[in-house]
Design a protein around this motif. Sequence first.
Motif, PDB file in Angstrom:
ATOM      1  N   GLY A  88      -4.167   0.073   5.074  1.00 50.54           N
ATOM      2  CA  GLY A  88      -3.395  -1.172   5.096  1.00 50.54           C
ATOM      3  C   GLY A  88      -3.832  -2.110   6.195  1.00 50.54           C
ATOM      4  O   GLY A  88      -3.992  -3.314   5.978  1.00 50.54           O
ATOM      5  N   VAL A 133       3.001  -1.512   4.084  1.00 54.30           N
ATOM      6  CA  VAL A 133       2.793  -0.114   3.724  1.00 54.30           C
ATOM      7  C   VAL A 133       4.125   0.633   3.703  1.00 54.30           C
ATOM      8  O   VAL A 133       4.960   0.471   4.591  1.00 54.30           O
ATOM      9  N   VAL A 192       0.308  -7.548   3.813  1.00 56.44           N
ATOM     10  CA  VAL A 192       0.097  -6.155   3.436  1.00 56.44           C
ATOM     11  C   VAL A 192       1.265  -5.374   4.029  1.00 56.44           C
ATOM     12  O   VAL A 192       1.509  -5.444   5.237  1.00 56.44           O
ATOM     13  N   VAL A 244       0.875  -1.170   0.000  1.00 52.83           N
ATOM     14  CA  VAL A 244       0.000   0.000   0.000  1.00 52.83           C
ATOM     15  C   VAL A 244       0.911   1.218   0.000  1.00 52.83           C
ATOM     16  O   VAL A 244       1.725   1.394   0.905  1.00 52.83           O
TER      17      VAL A 244
END
Length: 107
Positions: free
Chosen positions: A21, A80, A78, A9
Amino acid sequence: MVKKQILYVMGVSGSGKSTIGKLLANKLQFPFFDGDDFHPEANVKKMKAGHPLNDDDRQGWLEKLNEVAIENLANGAVIVCSSLKKKYRTILSKNLEDKHKFVYLEG
């Protein structure tokens, strides 16, 4: 069933990367990693002193985030981080083939 992949992200500061995120990771049941947590101490000190990081400062940090991605390929993740430059995304993508995506947030 959700495809296991790495989702980076990305976006400028304040665009909601961490918030989105975390929500995305929770929804997909993927682990969440905030890229800021992986900066070496020298980068943290530089930023705290109000000095921007340059590409050399970011190199090792981006390589570390790529390692985190590779370590989590089997379960998805995920991650970021701003990753606004193409060359940063190239480093983050190394050895991930088609198992990753960049999600760009505009704020």
